[in-house]
Design a protein around this motif. Structure first.
Motif, PDB file in Angstrom:
ATOM      1  N   ALA A 179      63.709  16.229  24.768  1.00 44.03           N
ATOM      2  CA  ALA A 179      64.467  16.051  23.531  1.00 44.03           C
ATOM      3  C   ALA A 179      63.639  16.394  22.293  1.00 44.03           C
ATOM      4  O   ALA A 179      64.079  17.154  21.422  1.00 44.03           O
ATOM      5  CB  ALA A 179      64.993  14.622  23.451  1.00 44.03           C
ATOM      6  N   ILE A 180      62.431  15.845  22.201  1.00 42.66           N
ATOM      7  CA  ILE A 180      61.575  16.138  21.043  1.00 42.66           C
ATOM      8  C   ILE A 180      61.044  17.566  21.113  1.00 42.66           C
ATOM      9  O   ILE A 180      61.075  18.319  20.128  1.00 42.66           O
ATOM     10  CB  ILE A 180      60.419  15.129  20.946  1.00 42.66           C
ATOM     11  N   GLY A 181      60.543  17.966  22.271  1.00 43.66           N
ATOM     12  CA  GLY A 181      59.961  19.296  22.401  1.00 43.66           C
ATOM     13  C   GLY A 181      60.950  20.413  22.112  1.00 43.66           C
ATOM     14  O   GLY A 181      60.633  21.382  21.415  1.00 43.66           O
ATOM     15  N   ALA A 182      62.158  20.299  22.648  1.00 45.58           N
ATOM     16  CA  ALA A 182      63.169  21.330  22.412  1.00 45.58           C
ATOM     17  C   ALA A 182      63.619  21.341  20.955  1.00 45.58           C
ATOM     18  O   ALA A 182      63.906  22.406  20.386  1.00 45.58           O
ATOM     19  CB  ALA A 182      64.366  21.108  23.338  1.00 45.58           C
ATOM     20  N   TYR A 183      63.659  20.154  20.333  1.00 47.60           N
ATOM     21  CA  TYR A 183      64.022  20.052  18.907  1.00 47.60           C
ATOM     22  C   TYR A 183      62.985  20.774  18.047  1.00 47.60           C
ATOM     23  O   TYR A 183      63.329  21.552  17.147  1.00 47.60           O
ATOM     24  CB  TYR A 183      64.121  18.578  18.530  1.00 47.60           C
TER      25      TYR A 183
END
Length: 323
Positions: A10-14
């Protein structure tokens, strides 16, 4: 600027979607249905700031990417020691590892100065296994104040916050920090370069060290923990002891226990990431949040009876959940 996101959840793709919007050459490393969806459709971001889709290269083969300028590390800290095969193909001279980690990082005493300079924290770098994979001299710290979740494969729901504070272990305002910060800001995120990121680490940790283990032990939401009188008292004491350890290491975060509790209560019926991991049968990321601070308390001779008690009980929970 070429960037690989290792652990593009979630954070990495964001972050990867934001850097792509800024014009960076971005590569996401993921697996399973999430990877398949990103390969086919890109990263779909659902946000109060506006929905958008970023077309970005995604793979589970780092060797296909090759060396990069920056690695954004989105893995949980308890995966660091085993992430060598993912990291090694991405490295060249000068590659930066920007670690978006909760809790006390493995590089904490790298170029710290003073009597603890260079000391290894066993709880987060057991036997030096993390430093062997993630060389501290490559590390740039990152404290995440954004909240995201995976709404489905390839779909990131941005809940709140856009701040990703970064900083050097030696407190310098380096060119590599400024380069990464400028790209993040060009992609629409806040990314200040902090002269001493360790203060931000303790501010974020103040909530994680207390709410995360207590939520796993009680299955309670943020609001419930704040409004239950005796539980709130335990959390207050945990926060107070944490600030005492920070002070012994020369950090005085600009936040009070009262303000931190008020902010947590405003979050409402949110389940912490540790509680969500427990419910999903995933390993609990408590060593860097709690055990590390207990270890630091021992190093600095600060009494932390409440932290030690909660750490002992949480360790049993983590052991049983991993069985």
């Amino acid at each position: 600027m070429k960037v690989a996101v290792v652990g593009a959840g979630a954070i990495g793709a964001y972050v990867g979607a934001a850097l792509t919007r800024a014009g960076a050459d971005v590569h996401l490393i993921a697996r399973g249905p999430h990877l398949a969806a990103m390969k086919q459709h890109g990263v779909r971001v659902l946000s109060p700031r506006g929905d958008h889709t970023a077309r970005v290269h995604a793979t589970d083969r780092p060797a296909d990417i090759g060396p990069v300028d920056h690695v954004f590390l989105g893995l949980k800290a308890n995966s660091y020691a085993a992430c060598g095969p993912l990291i090694e193909p991405l490295l060249k001279d000068g590659t930066t590892i920007v670690a978006a980690q909760n809790g006390i990082p493995w590089w904490y005493f790298h170029r710290h100065g003073g009597p603890y300079d260079g000391q290894r924290i066993e709880s987060v770098d057991p036997g030096g296994t993390v430093s062997a994979v993630l060389a501290p001299e490559r590390a740039v710290g990152c404290v995440v104040y954004a909240a995201t979740e995976l709404a489905g494969p390839g779909v990131v729901r941005h809940l709140e916050g856009t701040r990703f504070s970064v900083g050097e272990p030696d407190r310098s305002l380096s060119g590599r920090c400024r380069e990464f910060s400028e790209a993040m800001r060009a992609g629409g995120l806040k990314c200040p370069v902090e002269p001493d990121l360790r203060n931000d680490i303790w501010i974020k940790l103040l909530g994680n060290i207390s709410f995360n283990p207590i939520s796993a032990l009680t299955r309670a939401t943020m609001r419930e923990m704040c409004r239950h009188r005796t539980t709130r008292e335990v959390i207050e004491q945990m926060m107070t002891e944490t600030l005492q350890v920070a002070a012994a290491l020369g950090c005085r975060p600009a936040i009070s226990v009262e303000r931190r509790l008020a902010g947590a209560e405003r979050v409402g019926d949110h389940r912490t990431s540790t509680l969500q991991d427990l419910e999903k049968g995933k390993p609990l990321e408590l060593d860097v949040l709690l055990a590390a601070v207990v270890e630091l308390a021992g190093i600095t001779a600060v009494p932390v009876p409440t932290l030690r008690t909660v750490a002992a009980i949480s360790d049993l929970l983590a052991t049983r959940s991993a069985a």
